[in-house]
Design a protein around this motif. Sequence first.
Motif, PDB file in Angstrom:
ATOM      1  N   ALA A 181      -7.794  17.825   7.735  1.00 19.46           N
ATOM      2  CA  ALA A 181      -7.028  17.821   6.485  1.00 19.46           C
ATOM      3  C   ALA A 181      -5.624  17.320   6.790  1.00 19.46           C
ATOM      4  CB  ALA A 181      -6.982  19.237   5.918  1.00 19.46           C
ATOM      5  N   GLY A 182      -4.948  16.791   5.779  1.00 20.74           N
ATOM      6  CA  GLY A 182      -3.530  16.456   5.924  1.00 20.74           C
ATOM      7  C   GLY A 182      -3.254  15.009   6.267  1.00 20.74           C
ATOM      8  N   LEU A 183      -4.283  14.164   6.394  1.00 22.32           N
ATOM      9  CA  LEU A 183      -4.046  12.751   6.718  1.00 22.32           C
ATOM     10  C   LEU A 183      -4.975  11.863   5.900  1.00 22.32           C
ATOM     11  CD1 LEU A 183      -2.698  10.567   8.597  1.00 22.32           C
ATOM     12  CD2 LEU A 183      -4.738  10.779  10.024  1.00 22.32           C
ATOM     13  N   LEU A 184      -4.422  10.774   5.364  1.00 26.63           N
ATOM     14  CA  LEU A 184      -5.221   9.730   4.715  1.00 26.63           C
ATOM     15  C   LEU A 184      -4.735   8.381   5.223  1.00 26.63           C
ATOM     16  CD1 LEU A 184      -5.157  11.065   1.016  1.00 26.63           C
ATOM     17  CD2 LEU A 184      -6.958  11.428   2.723  1.00 26.63           C
ATOM     18  N   VAL A 185      -5.560   7.367   5.068  1.00 22.97           N
ATOM     19  CA  VAL A 185      -5.210   6.012   5.530  1.00 22.97           C
ATOM     20  C   VAL A 185      -5.453   5.068   4.359  1.00 22.97           C
ATOM     21  CG1 VAL A 185      -5.677   4.251   7.290  1.00 22.97           C
ATOM     22  CG2 VAL A 185      -6.005   6.673   7.842  1.00 22.97           C
ATOM     23  N   ILE A 186      -4.551   4.096   4.170  1.00 26.76           N
ATOM     24  CA  ILE A 186      -4.640   3.256   2.964  1.00 26.76           C
ATOM     25  C   ILE A 186      -4.231   1.815   3.271  1.00 26.76           C
ATOM     26  CG2 ILE A 186      -2.259   3.715   2.159  1.00 26.76           C
ATOM     27  CD1 ILE A 186      -3.450   4.044  -0.681  1.00 26.76           C
ATOM     28  N   GLY A 187      -4.702   0.895   2.448  1.00 28.88           N
ATOM     29  CA  GLY A 187      -4.276  -0.511   2.542  1.00 28.88           C
ATOM     30  C   GLY A 187      -4.901  -1.206   3.739  1.00 28.88           C
ATOM     31  N   ASP A 188      -4.158  -2.163   4.316  1.00 29.27           N
ATOM     32  CA  ASP A 188      -4.683  -2.912   5.461  1.00 29.27           C
ATOM     33  C   ASP A 188      -5.000  -1.985   6.635  1.00 29.27           C
ATOM     34  OD1 ASP A 188      -4.342  -5.180   3.987  1.00 29.27           O
ATOM     35  OD2 ASP A 188      -2.954  -6.169   5.358  1.00 29.27           O
ATOM     36  N   ALA A 189      -4.358  -0.841   6.694  1.00 31.08           N
ATOM     37  CA  ALA A 189      -4.637   0.113   7.771  1.00 31.08           C
ATOM     38  C   ALA A 189      -6.086   0.596   7.692  1.00 31.08           C
ATOM     39  CB  ALA A 189      -3.685   1.308   7.670  1.00 31.08           C
ATOM     40  N   ALA A 191      -5.423  -2.702  -1.796  1.00 29.78           N
ATOM     41  CA  ALA A 191      -4.450  -1.661  -1.446  1.00 29.78           C
ATOM     42  C   ALA A 191      -4.074  -0.828  -2.675  1.00 29.78           C
ATOM     43  CB  ALA A 191      -3.199  -2.306  -0.839  1.00 29.78           C
ATOM     44  N   VAL A 192      -3.761  -1.504  -3.777  1.00 31.53           N
ATOM     45  CA  VAL A 192      -3.319  -0.771  -4.971  1.00 31.53           C
ATOM     46  C   VAL A 192      -4.515  -0.062  -5.616  1.00 31.53           C
ATOM     47  CG1 VAL A 192      -1.958  -0.927  -7.086  1.00 31.53           C
ATOM     48  CG2 VAL A 192      -1.532  -2.541  -5.245  1.00 31.53           C
ATOM     49  N   LEU A 198      -1.593 -13.020  -6.958  1.00 31.77           N
ATOM     50  CA  LEU A 198      -2.322 -11.777  -7.205  1.00 31.77           C
ATOM     51  C   LEU A 198      -3.653 -12.053  -7.868  1.00 31.77           C
ATOM     52  CD1 LEU A 198       0.465  -9.351  -8.487  1.00 31.77           C
ATOM     53  CD2 LEU A 198      -0.558  -9.499  -6.204  1.00 31.77           C
ATOM     54  N   ALA A 199      -4.697 -11.414  -7.362  1.00 32.29           N
ATOM     55  CA  ALA A 199      -5.971 -11.402  -8.076  1.00 32.29           C
ATOM     56  C   ALA A 199      -5.744 -10.630  -9.376  1.00 32.29           C
ATOM     57  CB  ALA A 199      -7.036 -10.712  -7.229  1.00 32.29           C
ATOM     58  N   PHE A 200      -6.560 -10.918 -10.391  1.00 30.93           N
ATOM     59  CA  PHE A 200      -6.369 -10.262 -11.684  1.00 30.93           C
ATOM     60  C   PHE A 200      -6.459  -8.745 -11.537  1.00 30.93           C
ATOM     61  CE2 PHE A 200      -8.141  -8.887 -15.872  1.00 30.93           C
ATOM     62  CZ  PHE A 200      -7.010  -9.162 -16.610  1.00 30.93           C
ATOM     63  N   SER A 201      -7.365  -8.309 -10.678  1.00 35.02           N
ATOM     64  CA  SER A 201      -7.521  -6.868 -10.498  1.00 35.02           C
ATOM     65  C   SER A 201      -6.247  -6.251  -9.904  1.00 35.02           C
ATOM     66  CB  SER A 201      -8.745  -6.614  -9.624  1.00 35.02           C
ATOM     67  OG  SER A 201      -8.551  -5.588  -8.745  1.00 35.02           O
ATOM     68  N   ALA A 202      -5.514  -7.010  -9.080  1.00 37.10           N
ATOM     69  CA  ALA A 202      -4.241  -6.499  -8.539  1.00 37.10           C
ATOM     70  C   ALA A 202      -3.235  -6.309  -9.669  1.00 37.10           C
ATOM     71  CB  ALA A 202      -3.687  -7.465  -7.499  1.00 37.10           C
ATOM     72  N   VAL A 203      -3.208  -7.266 -10.603  1.00 38.26           N
ATOM     73  CA  VAL A 203      -2.287  -7.157 -11.742  1.00 38.26           C
ATOM     74  C   VAL A 203      -2.614  -5.897 -12.542  1.00 38.26           C
ATOM     75  CG1 VAL A 203      -1.632  -8.234 -13.945  1.00 38.26           C
ATOM     76  CG2 VAL A 203      -1.935  -9.654 -11.904  1.00 38.26           C
ATOM     77  N   GLN A 204      -3.905  -5.690 -12.802  1.00 37.14           N
ATOM     78  CA  GLN A 204      -4.317  -4.520 -13.591  1.00 37.14           C
ATOM     79  C   GLN A 204      -3.975  -3.218 -12.872  1.00 37.14           C
ATOM     80  OE1 GLN A 204      -8.485  -5.627 -13.957  1.00 37.14           O
ATOM     81  NE2 GLN A 204      -8.250  -5.619 -16.179  1.00 37.14           N
ATOM     82  N   GLN A 205      -4.280  -3.183 -11.568  1.00 38.40           N
ATOM     83  CA  GLN A 205      -4.054  -1.949 -10.799  1.00 38.40           C
ATOM     84  C   GLN A 205      -2.560  -1.642 -10.711  1.00 38.40           C
ATOM     85  OE1 GLN A 205      -6.419  -0.011  -9.559  1.00 38.40           O
ATOM     86  NE2 GLN A 205      -8.231  -1.304  -9.591  1.00 38.40           N
ATOM     87  N   ALA A 246       0.836  -1.206   0.000  1.00 37.32           N
ATOM     88  CA  ALA A 246       0.000   0.000   0.000  1.00 37.32           C
ATOM     89  C   ALA A 246       0.868   1.252   0.000  1.00 37.32           C
ATOM     90  CB  ALA A 246      -0.932  -0.005   1.211  1.00 37.32           C
ATOM     91  N   GLY A 247       1.899   1.268   0.862  1.00 41.12           N
ATOM     92  CA  GLY A 247       2.754   2.449   0.977  1.00 41.12           C
ATOM     93  C   GLY A 247       3.534   2.704  -0.307  1.00 41.12           C
TER      94      GLY A 247
END
Length: 450
Positions: free
Chosen positions: A318-326, A341-342, A65-72, A21-22
């Motif tokens: 403002a100024g913070l986002l969270v992504i992926g498993d987080a 994540a991607v 990888l799921a196919f969508s992970a490959v595409q992303q 994700a990072g």
Amino acid sequence: MRRADRQIRTHHAVVLGSGMAGLSAAAVLVGHFDRVTLVERDTVSPLTSGQGHRGVPQSSHAHGLAFSAVQQLERLFPGLFRQCVTAGAVQMEAGSQGRAIYHGHTLRQAPSDINTLLATRPFLEYEVRRRVLELPRITLRENTEAAGLIADASGDVRGVQVCPAGMTALAPENLEADLVVDATGRGARSGAWLERLGHPRAPEERVKADVTYASRHFALSPDVLGNDRVVLVGATSAQPRGLIFAAQERNTWVLSLQGYGNHRPPGDPAGFLAYAAAVAPQDITHHLHTATPVDEITFHRFPCGIRRRYDKLHGFPAGLLVIGDALCSVNPVYGSGTALAVGQANALDTCLNRPDGSLARRYFRAAHRVTNLPWWLAACGDYSLTRQGKRSRLLGNGFQRLMAAAERDPRTASAVLKSLLLVESPLSLTRPHILRQILTPARVRQVSPA
Ligand SMILES: Cc1cc2nc3c(=O)[nH]c(=O)nc-3n(C[C@H](O)[C@H](O)[C@H](O)COP(=O)(O)OP(=O)(O)OC[C@H]3O[C@@H](n4cnc5c(N)ncnc54)[C@H](O)[C@@H]3O)c2cc1C
């Protein structure tokens, strides 16, 4: 100013955590900010291909990888698929080279145009990290731990406190940033950090899984099972044990046993193989008894899926986002984590390209759209396995009927495969043809031609 949200300055972005994700978030942000700093608690730069690190305990378990992970991923890193195959990842045409067995029914195999990758998580992370560190204006600060947020008088986030890894008792260094992205995985502490600044905690949803992985790699050539490159045996409420046997890079296969509740796989080599023999098709058992293991048996327990509903919070700073498993961590048996994540990183790119209103509000809504259906798909699966009662029996029976239909009927098989690999929404399984296959009693059902 670059193309980013007009409401935020775009001088410096900091990404916490350099997992999938990072790394993906950093690749997006470098297109919008003057410079990007990746803060990673582990020391990762000396790692060679395939070497895991402490912060990623999933490294030694089956990975694909799921196919969508490959595409992303391809959208963010053009040519990555080829790069991975050239470096030794196993390319798999999922329709005819994947064998999926649920409730005793084997998904009907047929050629498809769904090409995906099998490789360990450290292998994939290494290839992606290489690409990210080649990008201009990205700095990796490894062996550095994020320990808190910096906020201004209005409560908006203005940076992050960091310290040498494991030394949070030391006075932290302030790393100022116009945007901080938390990608530190499911144990992320940004919720607690926000609370310390006086913000409310995001509502958290949990779905019990209580699944334990036990994995070991074996030296075997990719074609040891003929054309098949991965075999999945799904757990059911009657048999809460499953497995993944998958080809990985460098002529290895990994066997990941999955046991729900008290059905934890054993750690001694003989017990491990006996557990596998009770679940695996015979051809796998046959090869396992003569194959040479290349590592020790490793465990990982996954207690529950977690998603943090930042999209439901009003007045998020403002100024913070969270992504992926987080943000959303789904039971790994569904293999969707990287795709989600991607996918969120690509959603962030779209939000930054169309600056309009609060970035946080737009991003968290977009990220929710990426994760929502896969989350529910996994939740239904976990629910049918871990709960007693009518509803969970209904779900289990429905899935059993679906798999029985997918064993006979190519169109149903194709739809199930596409849902599992996130090519299509699971809602595609409610098409009239498939519903008829599921609901019509088997004895009057016509088997469609292959
Ligand atoms: C057993 C298992 C098997 C899996 N198999 C698959 C699969 O086959 N396919 C698939 O798509 N997904 C799979 N997943 C899920 C997938 O690994 C993740 O969902 C996906 O990679 C996203 O992870 P992430 O980057 O959000 O978090 P993580 O991979 O957890 O990365 C977080 C990073 O943050 C760092 N970090 C943590 N705290 C701090 C801090 N305070 N400061 C700085 N850095 C910090 C860590 O060191 C780490 O590098 C599996 C997961 C598990 C547990």
